[in-house]
Each structure stands twice: as C-alpha cells, then as structure tokens.
Design a protein around this motif. Sequence first.
Motif, PDB file in Angstrom:
ATOM      1  N   ASP A 127       0.868  -1.177   0.000  1.00  0.00           N
ATOM      2  CA  ASP A 127       0.000   0.000   0.000  1.00  0.00           C
ATOM      3  C   ASP A 127       0.908   1.232   0.000  1.00  0.00           C
ATOM      4  N   LEU A 128       1.102   1.801  -1.179  1.00  0.00           N
ATOM      5  CA  LEU A 128       2.066   2.897  -1.330  1.00  0.00           C
ATOM      6  C   LEU A 128       1.610   4.189  -0.670  1.00  0.00           C
TER       7      LEU A 128
ATOM      8  N   LEU B 149       0.919   4.304   2.457  1.00  0.00           N
ATOM      9  CA  LEU B 149       1.452   4.248   3.813  1.00  0.00           C
ATOM     10  C   LEU B 149       2.881   4.781   3.826  1.00  0.00           C
ATOM     11  N   PRO B 150       3.271   5.496   4.858  1.00  0.00           N
ATOM     12  CA  PRO B 150       4.614   6.071   4.918  1.00  0.00           C
ATOM     13  C   PRO B 150       5.695   4.994   4.933  1.00  0.00           C
ATOM     14  N   GLY B 151       6.703   5.194   4.091  1.00  0.00           N
ATOM     15  CA  GLY B 151       7.853   4.300   4.075  1.00  0.00           C
ATOM     16  C   GLY B 151       7.680   3.018   3.288  1.00  0.00           C
ATOM     17  N   VAL B 152       6.473   2.765   2.754  1.00  0.00           N
ATOM     18  CA  VAL B 152       6.242   1.530   2.009  1.00  0.00           C
ATOM     19  C   VAL B 152       6.737   1.696   0.570  1.00  0.00           C
ATOM     20  N   GLN B 153       7.533   0.740   0.093  1.00  0.00           N
ATOM     21  CA  GLN B 153       8.101   0.782  -1.243  1.00  0.00           C
ATOM     22  C   GLN B 153       7.421  -0.254  -2.142  1.00  0.00           C
TER      23      GLN B 153
ATOM     24  N   PHE C 273       5.152 -14.236   1.213  1.00  0.00           N
ATOM     25  CA  PHE C 273       3.965 -13.731   1.909  1.00  0.00           C
ATOM     26  C   PHE C 273       4.327 -13.626   3.382  1.00  0.00           C
ATOM     27  N   GLY C 274       4.520 -12.388   3.836  1.00  0.00           N
ATOM     28  CA  GLY C 274       5.011 -12.175   5.197  1.00  0.00           C
ATOM     29  C   GLY C 274       4.002 -11.516   6.105  1.00  0.00           C
ATOM     30  N   ALA C 275       4.492 -10.853   7.124  1.00  0.00           N
ATOM     31  CA  ALA C 275       3.649 -10.244   8.147  1.00  0.00           C
ATOM     32  C   ALA C 275       2.866  -9.053   7.595  1.00  0.00           C
ATOM     33  N   ALA C 276       1.767  -8.745   8.262  1.00  0.00           N
ATOM     34  CA  ALA C 276       0.940  -7.594   7.883  1.00  0.00           C
ATOM     35  C   ALA C 276       1.644  -6.294   8.268  1.00  0.00           C
ATOM     36  N   GLY C 277       1.110  -5.184   7.718  1.00  0.00           N
ATOM     37  CA  GLY C 277       1.641  -3.879   8.084  1.00  0.00           C
ATOM     38  C   GLY C 277       2.026  -3.014   6.904  1.00  0.00           C
ATOM     39  N   THR C 278       2.318  -3.635   5.753  1.00  0.00           N
ATOM     40  CA  THR C 278       2.703  -2.849   4.576  1.00  0.00           C
ATOM     41  C   THR C 278       1.640  -2.875   3.483  1.00  0.00           C
ATOM     42  N   CYS C 279       0.479  -3.465   3.780  1.00  0.00           N
ATOM     43  CA  CYS C 279      -0.583  -3.556   2.780  1.00  0.00           C
ATOM     44  C   CYS C 279      -1.925  -3.351   3.483  1.00  0.00           C
TER      45      CYS C 279
ATOM     46  N   CYS D  54       1.111  -9.766   4.012  1.00  0.00           N
ATOM     47  CA  CYS D  54       1.461  -8.947   2.848  1.00  0.00           C
ATOM     48  C   CYS D  54       2.611  -9.580   2.071  1.00  0.00           C
ATOM     49  N   TYR D  55       2.629  -9.313   0.752  1.00  0.00           N
ATOM     50  CA  TYR D  55       3.763  -9.709  -0.072  1.00  0.00           C
ATOM     51  C   TYR D  55       4.914  -8.731   0.150  1.00  0.00           C
TER      52      TYR D  55
END
Length: 621
Positions: free
Chosen positions: A425-426, A428-432, A470-476, A482-483
């Motif tokens: 989710d671009l 969100l701050p810091g998400v690439q 497919f890892g932990a939530a927080g970036t999507c 989240c991928y």
Amino acid sequence: MTHRNTRLALAALAALSSSVVSVHAAEQIDPVVVTATREPQKLSEVIADLTVITREQIESQGFGGVADLLRNTGAVEMTRNGTPASTTSLFIRGAETRHTVVLIDGVRVDSQSTGGASWNGIPLSQIDHIEILKGPASAIYGSDAVGGVVQIFTRKGVAGKTQLDLGIGAGNLGTRRADASISGGNGMFDYAVSLAGERSDGFNATTPANTFSYLPDRDGWRSHSGSLRLGAQLNAQHRVELTALKSHVDGQYDDSTFTPDADDHSIQDTRATGLSWKAQWLPALQTQLSVGESKEHYETKPDAYVTDTRVRTVSLNGSYMLAAGQQVTVLAERREDLLDNTGLVTAGVGKRHENALALGYLLHTGPLNVQAFARRDDDSQFGGVNTGTLMAGYEFAPGLRVVASAGNSFRAPTLYQIGTVYGPDLSLPGVQPLNAERGHNVEIGLKYNVGDNEFSATAYRNRVNDLIVFGAAGTCQSTFGCYQNVAQARLQGLSLAAGTKLGIVNLGATLDLQAPKNTATGLILQRRAKTFGTLRADTTLADWTFGGNVQFSGQRYNDAANKQALGGYALLNLEAAYKIRRDLSLQLNVDNAADKPYSTATGYASAPRTVFIGLRYTPTL
C-alpha cells in the motif's frame, strides 16, 4: 528414501558413469535445438545444460502428464496437491516454479495470479518433443528465466507423407484415454491436427494429515485437448506458420471437511496461439517475426473463484553471419500482461507491459565456442532491468568439452502480488513497491559425447535476491499478511547424467545433489530434496520392447521452518510394448509398481500403483 537406498542409487550412478555411454536414440544422434540461444544449433554444440525429450519417450509415458514426464526423466523436482488435475509445481535446480519460462511453440504461457505456467493444463498427447534448459536465461528470454526454460513443441507435418496416429487405452482407477492425429503436406503446405481426451475415477487426493479438507472419497478428472499446426513454405526463402493449442481439465478435489457433500471441482483452461514468418533475406541474413497470445483460465466450483491471465508477445529477431563460425543476433520484443481477478483492488483487472532489446554474439572456431548475450527490459510498473550472460566451451579431446557460464536473471512481480490487498500500500509512509526478484549464477561443467557415449556433470551456484514471500501484515491493506521482498536464496548443486548401452540394453541415469537454502536462516527451501534422480533400462527383443525406470527423491520439508518432514521415496515404473505388425502396437505401463505410498505435499496423496494398457495404430496413408 533411506540412507541405504541413497547409497545404492549413488553406487549405481557411479558404475554407470564410469562406462560413459549414451542413451540417445539412433535416429537422433545430434538433433537441432533452438531453446539454448533462440537460434538453431546442433545439440553437441550447445554450451548450456540442455535436455531433450523425444516423442518416443513421450509415447512410453504411462500415468500422468507433462510434469510427470519431466520428473521421470530427472530434469526437475515435482510437487502436487493430489491428482494430475491438481495444482502442480516444478523446481528446476531448486528454483521456484514461477522462475521457469514455459513456451508452447514459442508462445509464452504464464499465470499472473500464482506465477508460472499451470502444468496441469498442458496436454501431453499433443507434444512432439520438449527442450529443457537448466539455468538462468533472462538475457535471452527476459523475465521469469531465473531457474530455466521449458519449451514444448507440438506435432508438425512432413511434406510428401500423410501420417495417421490413433491411440486408445484403459487402466485401473477407471482411467480411459484416446487420442488421434493426422499430419502431412506437399511441397508447399504442411499440416498437423491432434485431438485427445481422458477420463478417470481417480483416487483420494487427501490424507488424514490434512485436517482441513480430508474426505474419504475418490477424486477423478476429465480432460480434452486439441492442437493445430499449419505451415506454408512460400518459396525457398520464406515460411509462414500458424500454431494453436487448447486444453481443458476438470478435476475433483476436497475443499473442506465442513462441506463433505459438496462436489468440488477445479477447472483449468489453457490456450496458446502463435503466428510466425521466417525470412532468409541474404545467405547470411535471416529474420523471424512472431506474434503470440496465451490465456490461462482457472476457476473452482461450487465455491466460486475465477482468475484469468492473458499474455501477448510480439518479437522480431534476426541473425547475421559475420563469417564462418561467427554470428550476431538481435531481438526486439514486447510483452503485455493482463490479469482479471476479483481479488484485485482496481476494478478486478491489472495490466502492464515490457519492451525489450537484446543482442547476442556466437563464436565457434575449432575447439573454442563462445556465446555472449545482453538484454534490456523496461517494465511499465517497476522500471528497467539489464541482464547478461557469457558462456564458453572448449573441446580439449574428441567429444570431451569443458563449459562455463556466468549471468544474471530476474522475475517481475505478478500482477496479483502488486494489485491485491496483499500488495504494498504505497499510501502508507515508508512503504516501497515490490522489486523484481534477481538471480546471479555461475556454473562449470564437463560434457562427453562420442557415438553412443555420453556423460555430463554441471556444478552451479545461483544467488537469488529480493525473493517475494507472503510475510507479516503492516505494509498492505490486509491484516492477514502482505507480499514483501525479504528473502534471499542460494541455489547450488551438482547435476550428473550418464548412460550406457551394454549389448542390447540401454542404461541411463541422472543424479542431482543440491542445497537450495534460505541464506537468512540456513534452512532448506520448502519441498525440495537434497538428492533426487533416476535410473533407467530398456531393451528390444524381436517385436518386444521392455523398459523400467526408478525415480527417487530424498527427504524434503513441507514448511519453511523445516519442521514438517516429508519422507523420501523411490518409485519403480515398468513398461512393455509388442509390435503386432509394422503400424500396430500394444503397450503396457505399470507405474509405482510397488504401490509405494508417498506425499510431495503434507496432507495430499500421490497416485497408487497404476496399470494402463493401450493400442496404437500408425499407418502411413
């Protein structure tokens, strides 16, 4: 597989390798291949690690489809969630199934939801031969070629010869199969048309270890497929060719123990259509213009899930002979991907395109063979990628060559990984954004091929960075997970192949010793064994042909944490054929003859002993 069985397999291969003899069919001593460089080459001149599977080997296959054939020849590892109609993954040199380019008559086949081709949707009966290139090849094929390339060629007509091929057979598990093809041509036109169908009552695809979906029932499947290949040799310099393939597979599976009465089905449709024009403009200059489109459709019923992938490609490649033994190649290519999936955030549809330009140089002078390739891919979503490969071979004795290569590769994120709630989710701050997965490979090998004699050994090391997991939530947007680009893998190993002909008996063997690891944890990657391979023997006595194959694999782990062990196994497959007359033969296949229970994925069963009897009629009209 037990340690004792592993030692026996290694001893058999060692004994076989010391004989250093070939299993090539007499009529294909040095076939011409195209997958290694996208240009025609004699197999004996190929530097890369390339395997060819012939029509004869395809016809001797009993149970299963293309994936089973590739595993039985020792080219790949395979995992499957149950029957041949179920989700199937192939690993070349330990690389993920999405890291293999799959081509059908030059048309790229891929799924932008799962990543990689849907192996259960590729029909075996339509195939003339297969070329398997092991090792990275993005400098030649672009995205996806991190582990290798599998190119499938359908049947082709021969001018002046009308050939009919009819096959019918039945086996246990309620299996029935039929196929028919006709091919031929005259001085200008050639054609080949094939149809096939199969039905089976199947076996229980799940085991009690699958607490979510185990149901004590039989999971059957049915499939039908067809292919068409038309060619026109307009004159000595120009040829136009049309290819088309369609396959439909409908397989039963167990969705959940909460709905035991539901008749769950997974449906896979695969289509590939291509049009090409080959032109010889000058004795030293030739080009090929190709247009291709493939479609992958997958759905489940009654629990509805639907996903569709379409891949379109246009390519123009040319080659020019600078002098005897020196050739340059140029390729311009465009690829367009489309994914229609209800899980996508933007209107259920995702799109992107890639434009590419590639150059190649091939030198063959005396004992020295050098090949260099460079390619630039520009992706509309994540930017540009440069790839290159340098290969060399030197023949220091008749038929004995040392080969080496180095190169890099990449796999673009799938449209599903980017465009669903599980993608970054671009906002969100810091998400690439997701980066492409990238590989860096070096390898060295030894090849021997004189007359009936053949032996090869290839040692390789491939570092793959930015693996998408497919890892932990927080970036999507999803709270489930989240991928992410977080993993690194080191794929290294040694591949051996050898064969011999002792009197009238052909012997062959393959052995792979590998260590595909997650470099962050030092653990073995999921569902990959450290040791796997094959042993094979066949002979002809009068009108009889007898053959046997042992396919073996060491222990694997079902999970990334290496806690859920999957036991090793060895499978014995037997075959016999009797030529009733010149154009009529009877064939018997017994696969997994010892009825070995084994699993390539926790909670999913593999086929028990299968017996199949078939008739094949091949008159020349």
